[in-house]
Enzyme design. Sequence first.
Site, mmCIF file in Angstrom:
data_model
loop_
_atom_site.group_PDB
_atom_site.id
_atom_site.type_symbol
_atom_site.label_atom_id
_atom_site.label_comp_id
_atom_site.label_asym_id
_atom_site.label_seq_id
_atom_site.Cartn_x
_atom_site.Cartn_y
_atom_site.Cartn_z
ATOM 1 N N LYS A 220 -13.503 -8.156 -7.487
ATOM 2 C CA LYS A 220 -13.804 -8.553 -6.105
ATOM 3 C C LYS A 220 -15.255 -9.005 -6.072
ATOM 4 C CE LYS A 220 -10.542 -5.239 -4.149
ATOM 5 N NZ LYS A 220 -10.384 -3.917 -3.492
ATOM 6 N N ASP B 154 -0.536 -0.618 -4.482
ATOM 7 C CA ASP B 154 -1.930 -0.164 -4.463
ATOM 8 C C ASP B 154 -1.956 1.240 -3.884
ATOM 9 O OD1 ASP B 154 -4.599 0.226 -4.448
ATOM 10 O OD2 ASP B 154 -5.103 -1.465 -3.151
ATOM 11 N N LYS C 163 0.845 -1.199 0.000
ATOM 12 C CA LYS C 163 0.000 0.000 0.000
ATOM 13 C C LYS C 163 0.877 1.244 0.000
ATOM 14 C CE LYS C 163 -4.154 -1.918 0.446
ATOM 15 N NZ LYS C 163 -5.297 -1.671 -0.436
ATOM 16 N N GLU D 33 -1.963 -0.537 -8.777
ATOM 17 C CA GLU D 33 -3.423 -0.566 -8.692
ATOM 18 C C GLU D 33 -3.954 0.835 -8.358
ATOM 19 O OE1 GLU D 33 -4.464 -3.908 -6.242
ATOM 20 O OE2 GLU D 33 -6.334 -2.988 -5.637
ATOM 21 N N ASP E 171 -9.150 -0.691 -9.820
ATOM 22 C CA ASP E 171 -9.865 -1.336 -8.708
ATOM 23 C C ASP E 171 -11.132 -0.532 -8.394
ATOM 24 O OD1 ASP E 171 -10.794 -2.649 -6.520
ATOM 25 O OD2 ASP E 171 -9.114 -2.179 -5.195
HETATM 26 MG MG LIG Z 1 -7.181 -1.731 -4.239
#
Ligand SMILES: [Mg+2]
Length: 245
Positions: free
Chosen positions: A146, A71, A43, A97, A122
């Site tokens: 997802k 991400d 992240k 991402e 995403d």
């Molecule tokens: Mg994400």
Amino acid sequence: MLCSVARKQVLYSNRTIGIDSPDKMAKTAKQHVENGVKALKVKVGTGRNEDLARIRAIREAVGSGVPMRLDANQAWDEITAINILTALAEYEIEVCEQPLPYWNFEGLKRVRERSPIAIMADESIFDAHDAFRLASLGAVDYFNIKLAKSAGIHGALKINAIGEAAGIKCMLGGMSESLIGVSAGAHLVCACPNISLHDLDSPFHFAEEPSIGGVDFQPNGTVTLSDAHGHGADVSPEWMEKSKR
Ligand SMILES: [Mg+2]
């Protein structure tokens, strides 16, 4: 006597490193890699210098050969994204991402055209309509599917089909699912070779796992599918009993 034993299907999930100081993130990354983790999801998104320091510290700690998936969770603007991704070209970053806010489809395309690193949607992709728009624009290299945001398996299959037709690979990600959701996702991955990246480590976010059965998820990222009926996972009776009002 011939004996036939079905081999169980095994997937390899990345392990996710939450946003923190470069030193702490590097330490966590090193522990994961020493435990056998084959890919890291990192992240980022608090600013250029901090983000670059995070990635440099992690790469230094884990060495070469372990892919990193970034991400940014919509944190950057276009200039910042291009600047950071260009600076990270040599750090074995597999994909970044959602570098931009969810609504900026055209911006994703412009970043993708200039970035040495592949781009994934995403927050920009919930359903097949988003997938179609992103694919038509040529805005991304990957879709993050997802089950909790894609209308379940039915919606996920539509997104994957659009991606496959457009030459866009997919990741199966998670939104803090227990082993029940992750087991369903793992079966979907096995049915769809175009879903080539696996980010399934949400069961590790729980202090207590509310389900039993399903996939066997090891700390090294190995996800072994169950050969039980269905996807094999169920709610733990103890957890149900405890959760009653
Ligand atoms: Mg994400």
